[in-house]
Every structure is written in structure tokens, then in C-alpha cells.
Design an enzyme around this catalytic site. Sequence first.
Site, mmCIF file in Angstrom:
data_model
loop_
_atom_site.group_PDB
_atom_site.id
_atom_site.type_symbol
_atom_site.label_atom_id
_atom_site.label_comp_id
_atom_site.label_asym_id
_atom_site.label_seq_id
_atom_site.Cartn_x
_atom_site.Cartn_y
_atom_site.Cartn_z
ATOM 1 N N ASP A 75 0.865 -1.174 0.000
ATOM 2 C CA ASP A 75 0.000 0.000 0.000
ATOM 3 C C ASP A 75 0.908 1.233 0.000
ATOM 4 O O ASP A 75 1.647 1.461 0.962
ATOM 5 C CB ASP A 75 -0.870 -0.049 1.259
ATOM 6 C CG ASP A 75 -1.719 1.202 1.439
ATOM 7 O OD1 ASP A 75 -1.635 2.124 0.598
ATOM 8 O OD2 ASP A 75 -2.468 1.242 2.429
ATOM 9 N N ILE A 76 0.843 2.017 -1.063
ATOM 10 C CA ILE A 76 1.780 3.135 -1.237
ATOM 11 C C ILE A 76 1.640 4.173 -0.126
ATOM 12 O O ILE A 76 2.601 4.861 0.206
ATOM 13 C CB ILE A 76 1.601 3.778 -2.643
ATOM 14 C CG1 ILE A 76 2.838 4.598 -3.016
ATOM 15 C CG2 ILE A 76 0.341 4.608 -2.722
ATOM 16 C CD1 ILE A 76 2.867 5.027 -4.474
ATOM 17 N N GLY A 125 -5.538 1.226 -13.407
ATOM 18 C CA GLY A 125 -6.807 0.898 -12.763
ATOM 19 C C GLY A 125 -7.962 1.372 -13.613
ATOM 20 O O GLY A 125 -8.146 0.916 -14.745
ATOM 21 N N VAL A 126 -8.706 2.351 -13.093
ATOM 22 C CA VAL A 126 -9.885 2.902 -13.792
ATOM 23 C C VAL A 126 -9.555 3.364 -15.201
ATOM 24 O O VAL A 126 -10.401 3.277 -16.098
ATOM 25 C CB VAL A 126 -10.438 4.145 -13.043
ATOM 26 C CG1 VAL A 126 -11.841 4.475 -13.531
ATOM 27 C CG2 VAL A 126 -10.443 3.943 -11.555
ATOM 28 N N GLY A 185 -9.650 4.399 -6.126
ATOM 29 C CA GLY A 185 -8.339 3.800 -6.333
ATOM 30 C C GLY A 185 -7.271 4.373 -5.433
ATOM 31 O O GLY A 185 -7.525 4.713 -4.266
ATOM 32 N N VAL A 186 -6.083 4.530 -5.983
ATOM 33 C CA VAL A 186 -4.955 4.978 -5.177
ATOM 34 C C VAL A 186 -5.150 6.441 -4.765
ATOM 35 O O VAL A 186 -4.740 6.848 -3.677
ATOM 36 C CB VAL A 186 -3.624 4.719 -5.928
ATOM 37 C CG1 VAL A 186 -3.402 5.671 -7.073
ATOM 38 C CG2 VAL A 186 -2.451 4.746 -4.964
ATOM 39 N N ASP A 187 -5.803 7.225 -5.608
ATOM 40 C CA ASP A 187 -6.100 8.639 -5.315
ATOM 41 C C ASP A 187 -6.944 8.740 -4.033
ATOM 42 O O ASP A 187 -6.626 9.516 -3.113
ATOM 43 C CB ASP A 187 -6.861 9.221 -6.518
ATOM 44 C CG ASP A 187 -6.914 10.745 -6.520
ATOM 45 O OD1 ASP A 187 -6.357 11.363 -5.606
ATOM 46 O OD2 ASP A 187 -7.527 11.301 -7.459
ATOM 47 N N SER A 222 -2.430 4.793 -14.365
ATOM 48 C CA SER A 222 -3.365 4.462 -15.459
ATOM 49 C C SER A 222 -3.784 2.993 -15.508
ATOM 50 O O SER A 222 -4.578 2.617 -16.375
ATOM 51 C CB SER A 222 -2.810 4.851 -16.845
ATOM 52 O OG SER A 222 -2.818 6.254 -17.014
HETATM 53 N N1 AR6 Z 1 -1.234 1.457 -3.114
HETATM 54 C C1 AR6 Z 1 -0.674 1.120 -4.293
HETATM 55 N N2 AR6 Z 1 -1.388 0.905 -5.416
HETATM 56 C C2 AR6 Z 1 -2.730 1.039 -5.342
HETATM 57 C C3 AR6 Z 1 -3.395 1.390 -4.145
HETATM 58 C C4 AR6 Z 1 -2.596 1.598 -2.984
HETATM 59 N N3 AR6 Z 1 -3.128 1.952 -1.818
HETATM 60 N N4 AR6 Z 1 -4.740 1.448 -4.407
HETATM 61 C C5 AR6 Z 1 -4.891 1.146 -5.714
HETATM 62 N N5 AR6 Z 1 -3.698 0.885 -6.281
HETATM 63 P P1 AR6 Z 1 -6.244 3.814 -10.180
HETATM 64 P P2 AR6 Z 1 -5.740 5.251 -12.723
HETATM 65 C C6 AR6 Z 1 -3.379 0.524 -7.688
HETATM 66 O O1 AR6 Z 1 -7.586 3.414 -10.677
HETATM 67 O O2 AR6 Z 1 -5.995 4.032 -13.514
HETATM 68 C C7 AR6 Z 1 -9.013 7.826 -9.619
HETATM 69 O O3 AR6 Z 1 -10.372 7.888 -9.321
HETATM 70 C C8 AR6 Z 1 -4.462 -0.118 -8.516
HETATM 71 O O4 AR6 Z 1 -4.509 -1.505 -8.259
HETATM 72 O O5 AR6 Z 1 -6.114 4.294 -8.792
HETATM 73 O O6 AR6 Z 1 -4.557 6.111 -13.059
HETATM 74 C C9 AR6 Z 1 -8.443 9.169 -9.996
HETATM 75 O O7 AR6 Z 1 -9.089 10.241 -9.345
HETATM 76 C C10 AR6 Z 1 -3.992 0.187 -9.940
HETATM 77 O O8 AR6 Z 1 -3.069 -0.810 -10.392
HETATM 78 O O9 AR6 Z 1 -5.597 4.975 -11.124
HETATM 79 C C11 AR6 Z 1 -8.624 9.225 -11.465
HETATM 80 O O10 AR6 Z 1 -9.896 9.731 -11.811
HETATM 81 C C12 AR6 Z 1 -3.227 1.475 -9.792
HETATM 82 O O11 AR6 Z 1 -3.112 1.728 -8.385
HETATM 83 C C13 AR6 Z 1 -8.496 7.786 -11.901
HETATM 84 O O12 AR6 Z 1 -8.839 7.003 -10.763
HETATM 85 C C14 AR6 Z 1 -3.864 2.682 -10.440
HETATM 86 O O13 AR6 Z 1 -5.279 2.565 -10.397
HETATM 87 C C15 AR6 Z 1 -7.094 7.427 -12.294
HETATM 88 O O14 AR6 Z 1 -7.058 6.121 -12.802
#
Ligand code: AR6
Length: 182
Positions: free
Chosen positions: A18-19, A132-133, A40-42, A130
Site C-alpha cells: 500500500d503506497i 486501474g480505472v 483507487g490509489v487517489d 493508469s
Molecule cells: N497502493 C498502491 N497501489 C494502489 C493502491 C494503494 N493503496 N490502491 C490502488 N492501487 P487507479 P488510474 C493501484 O484506478 O488508472 C481515480 O479515481 C491499482 O490496483 O487508482 O490512473 C483518480 O481520481 C492500480 O493498479 O488509477 C482518477 O480519476 C493502480 O493503483 C483515476 O482514478 C492505479 O489505479 C485514475 O485512474
Amino acid sequence: MQNTWSIGPGRITVREGDITRLDVDAIVNAANSRLAGGGGVDGAIHRAAGIERLQAACRAIIREIGSLPPGEAVLTPGFDLPARHIIHTVGPIWRGGNANEPGLLENAYANSLRLAHEHDIRTMAFPAISCGVYGYPVEDAAQIALSALKRGVNQGLVQEAVMVLHGEPAYRLWTRAAEHIL
Ligand code: AR6
């Protein structure tokens, strides 16, 4: 679970976890162009940093610049995180591959590294931007990300770049990619 490669004057680590828990100088957020927070991570970073203070810092930036285009990066404090700073970058939304997605993804990593260097950040951690979502094919994203990190670390922009993968399958995939590239 983690693995480290020596790269020129520094190193790259690929690890699972978990980052938001990492004790590094800066963590990178996979944000959106409005810096509006999200899932997601945000979402995880906002919760761990403290939603109110981080949202206020993001709103102040957006008032100044309007929006953060894909591939660009900005810096806020880390507030309640172990990390002192957050670098917010916006990855491309995957639209099939002909909308300059690879170039924008590469820019997101390269500009984050450059911004880190300008702020004397020596250790920084990245999520899989990028992947995830935003729907970027993960094998392709891993190749672009690791190549960009290798270039940046070789240039001495930071001492250590950590790629943090959420879950064991992602960790294994990125480790395999790193074995080829690093
Ligand atoms: N630690 C590390 N990695 C994580 C964590 C964590 N705590 N949580 C999720 N991930 P995403 P995107 C991974 O969807 O595709 C947001 O709503 C996850 O498994 O977070 O760039 C923003 O506001 C995935 O592999 O980011 C934007 O609107 C990776 O982080 C949009 O999503 C990225 O997934 C950005 O989408």
C-alpha cells in the site's frame, strides 16, 4: 515481497503493498486533471493524508493552473502521510492506443521524476499509473514505466524509485517485466 536493481548511481525497487504506508520523501498519486480526488490509489492517498487539507491544497493549485493535463505533475505536502510530499500526476485514459497514450504515460513518470529532482527528493514511490480505472494494458504500462524510471535514475534525478504494486499478481507481472528491462 520486494526486489531491488542497481541502476547507475541509484536503484529501483519493485514491491507489493500500500503506497500510502511508505516512508519515502515523496509518493506519486495517479490523479485526475481536476485534482478532485476519486477512487483507487487517489482515494487511498486522500484518506491517509487527511482529506480536508489535501483537498484544500489541490483546490489552490487548480485555481492557479485551471487543470492538470495528462502527463504533467504538481507537488503538495504529504500532510498526515509518512511521506513528506505528494507528487500528483495524471496518466492517460486508455482509448485503444492511438491517442498518444504511451507518450503521455511516459511523460507522467518523467515529469514526476523531474519535479522530484527540483525539490531535492531522493526517494520516491510510484503506483501503477493508469492501470486501474483508466484501463491501460498492464504489460505495456510496465514496460513504459520501468524504462522511464531506469532513465531517470540513471540520470541521477532521484536515488531510489520504488514501484508499488497492489496485490501479488500485479507484483509478479511487474517483477517479470523488471527482470527484462532493468
Ligand atoms: N497502493 C498502491 N497501489 C494502489 C493502491 C494503494 N493503496 N490502491 C490502488 N492501487 P487507479 P488510474 C493501484 O484506478 O488508472 C481515480 O479515481 C491499482 O490496483 O487508482 O490512473 C483518480 O481520481 C492500480 O493498479 O488509477 C482518477 O480519476 C493502480 O493503483 C483515476 O482514478 C492505479 O489505479 C485514475 O485512474
